[in-house]
Design a protein around this motif. Structure first.
Motif, mmCIF file in Angstrom:
data_model
loop_
_atom_site.group_PDB
_atom_site.id
_atom_site.type_symbol
_atom_site.label_atom_id
_atom_site.label_comp_id
_atom_site.label_asym_id
_atom_site.label_seq_id
_atom_site.Cartn_x
_atom_site.Cartn_y
_atom_site.Cartn_z
ATOM 1 N N LEU A 78 -3.316 6.165 1.734
ATOM 2 C CA LEU A 78 -3.358 7.430 1.400
ATOM 3 C C LEU A 78 -2.102 7.899 2.220
ATOM 4 O O LEU A 78 -2.034 8.117 3.381
ATOM 5 C CB LEU A 78 -4.489 8.236 2.026
ATOM 6 C CG LEU A 78 -4.493 9.725 1.758
ATOM 7 C CD1 LEU A 78 -4.515 9.913 0.258
ATOM 8 C CD2 LEU A 78 -5.958 10.227 2.548
ATOM 9 N N CYS A 79 -1.188 8.502 1.587
ATOM 10 C CA CYS A 79 -0.142 8.944 1.969
ATOM 11 C C CYS A 79 0.321 10.230 1.578
ATOM 12 O O CYS A 79 0.234 10.429 0.313
ATOM 13 C CB CYS A 79 1.121 7.877 1.727
ATOM 14 S SG CYS A 79 0.929 6.331 2.287
ATOM 15 N N PRO A 136 0.760 -1.397 -0.042
ATOM 16 C CA PRO A 136 0.039 -0.022 0.014
ATOM 17 C C PRO A 136 0.758 1.180 0.127
ATOM 18 O O PRO A 136 0.584 2.357 -0.480
ATOM 19 C CB PRO A 136 -0.893 -0.048 1.350
ATOM 20 C CG PRO A 136 -0.807 -1.620 1.565
ATOM 21 C CD PRO A 136 0.389 -1.953 1.248
ATOM 22 N N TYR A 137 2.180 1.314 0.465
ATOM 23 C CA TYR A 137 2.833 2.504 0.945
ATOM 24 C C TYR A 137 3.531 2.667 -0.780
ATOM 25 O O TYR A 137 3.869 3.852 -0.926
ATOM 26 C CB TYR A 137 3.836 2.353 1.748
ATOM 27 C CG TYR A 137 3.355 2.270 3.097
ATOM 28 C CD1 TYR A 137 2.556 3.160 3.727
ATOM 29 C CD2 TYR A 137 3.420 0.732 3.844
ATOM 30 C CE1 TYR A 137 2.262 2.819 5.092
ATOM 31 C CE2 TYR A 137 2.739 0.482 4.992
ATOM 32 C CZ TYR A 137 2.322 1.538 5.741
ATOM 33 O OH TYR A 137 1.936 1.228 7.011
ATOM 34 N N ALA A 138 3.619 1.746 -1.526
ATOM 35 C CA ALA A 138 4.509 1.927 -2.905
ATOM 36 C C ALA A 138 3.598 2.998 -3.596
ATOM 37 O O ALA A 138 4.289 3.762 -4.532
ATOM 38 C CB ALA A 138 4.559 0.633 -3.531
ATOM 39 N N HIS A 139 2.365 3.170 -3.618
ATOM 40 C CA HIS A 139 1.545 3.880 -4.380
ATOM 41 C C HIS A 139 2.159 5.464 -4.116
ATOM 42 O O HIS A 139 2.175 6.034 -5.260
ATOM 43 C CB HIS A 139 0.216 3.913 -4.028
ATOM 44 C CG HIS A 139 -0.837 4.802 -4.525
ATOM 45 N ND1 HIS A 139 -1.127 4.620 -6.043
ATOM 46 C CD2 HIS A 139 -1.388 5.924 -3.933
ATOM 47 C CE1 HIS A 139 -2.089 6.103 -6.027
ATOM 48 N NE2 HIS A 139 -2.128 6.677 -4.849
ATOM 49 N N GLU A 140 2.424 5.996 -3.231
ATOM 50 C CA GLU A 140 2.874 7.344 -3.141
ATOM 51 C C GLU A 140 4.089 7.517 -3.617
ATOM 52 O O GLU A 140 4.239 8.799 -4.329
ATOM 53 C CB GLU A 140 3.365 7.625 -1.435
ATOM 54 C CG GLU A 140 3.486 8.940 -1.267
ATOM 55 C CD GLU A 140 3.922 9.199 0.068
ATOM 56 O OE1 GLU A 140 3.971 10.318 0.689
ATOM 57 O OE2 GLU A 140 4.344 8.339 0.855
ATOM 58 N N LEU A 141 4.994 6.477 -4.070
ATOM 59 C CA LEU A 141 6.012 6.873 -5.141
ATOM 60 C C LEU A 141 5.685 7.462 -6.475
ATOM 61 O O LEU A 141 6.406 8.104 -7.201
ATOM 62 C CB LEU A 141 6.781 5.593 -5.274
ATOM 63 C CG LEU A 141 7.601 5.013 -4.321
ATOM 64 C CD1 LEU A 141 7.913 3.490 -4.656
ATOM 65 C CD2 LEU A 141 8.645 5.807 -3.623
#
Length: 287
Positions: free
Chosen positions: A256-257, A203-208
């Motif tokens: 959502l980061c 889920p955190y990879a999306h922010e890249l």
């Protein structure tokens, strides 16, 4: 500008060969970048700091593994990857800091949590080896794609730093890939844990790949690349590694980061407290 520099960087875009005094190797030290005549434009400097923040925070995370990795060789490997990232951070922060009259130490040790622009992926804890390897795969592939594109940045210093960093990041990608294959092809327990790690970090990879206004402004002038333009290649490369490892693609939803605007998880505060304690407790100390 040296002849060797022109030969080594001939394929990296005419802007690099013609517009910079920064040369490879020792001449890319932060000390030498600091001697450049003119500071970067404000947006260019901010972008360089963003690049530095990602690498600095992940370097600090990787330092946790020294003496804790599953093998002595892995202590060394993760430590060396962290040192590579720290070197990238120092160069980018030295360059970016010139635009606001700050040194690399000012930016690393004297900013508060909400002043950092690192993505959440690099700040969340990875105190399970599988979590660290999953993150390394996601982030290293992203960095390799990013630095490859930045070789042709119209900001010659960003292009030169990216060229040097790319050579190191290629190893980071291979290291993460080999561990994914090893864990995915291992015992039932290793498969379970690395699959779980992919789900946790996914889920955190999306922010890249979120385009911020700064990216859009600088992409229009050729300084930066739109993160979203890297997503398709990243998906293909990461998927290929996961499938070759015999694992399933993560199904977790994107988180959502908003690290790029200074909104961070609680974990960054603890990390910065550890990283900054000596500088703040003994201001001006040298060793």
């Amino acid at each position: 500008m040296s002849h060797d520099f022109e030969e080594e960087f001939a394929g990296y875009g005419d802007n690099v060969a013609s517009a910079t005094r920064v040369t490879p190797g020792h001449a890319l030290r932060p000390e030498d970048i600091a001697l450049q005549d003119a500071p970067p434009a404000a947006d260019n400097g901010e972008y360089a700091i963003w690049l530095g923040d990602d690498s600095l925070i992940l370097a600090q995370r990787l330092a946790w593994w020294i003496s804790r990795a599953p093998e002595m060789e892995e202590d060394i490997a993760l430590g060396n990857i962290g040192l590579d990232l720290l070197g990238h951070a120092r160069s980018f922060m030295t360059y970016g800091g010139k635009s606001i009259g700050k040194t690399e130490d000012d930016l690393a040790y004297w900013r508060e949590e909400d002043e950092f622009r690192s993505v959440h992926l690099v700040e969340v804890p990875g105190q399970d080896f599988g979590l660290t390897i999953a993150r390394q795969l996601f982030f290293s592939v992203y960095l390799e794609l990013l630095y490859t594109r930045l070789l042709n940045s119209t900001d010659a210093t960003i292009a030169a730093i990216s060229a040097k960093a790319l050579k190191e990041v290629e190893y980071h990608v291979d290291h993460a890939t080999q561990w994914m294959l090893r864990l995915g092809g291992g015992t039932e327990e290793s498969v379970r844990r690395i699959q779980h790690s992919l789900e946790v970090m996914w889920p955190y990879a999306h922010e890249l790949f979120v385009d911020e206004p700064l990216h859009e402004r600088l992409a229009a002038t050729g300084v930066a690349v739109l993160p979203s333009s890297l997503k398709e290649d990243w998906d293909q490369r990461v998927t290929a590694v996961i499938e070759e490892s015999g694992l399933g693609m993560p199904v977790a939803k994107d988180a959502l980061c908003r690290g790029r605007v200074g909104e961070h998880t609680e974990h960054l505060g603890y990390l910065l407290a550890e990283m900054q304690v000596l500088a703040r407790k003994f201001p001006g100390a040298t060793w």
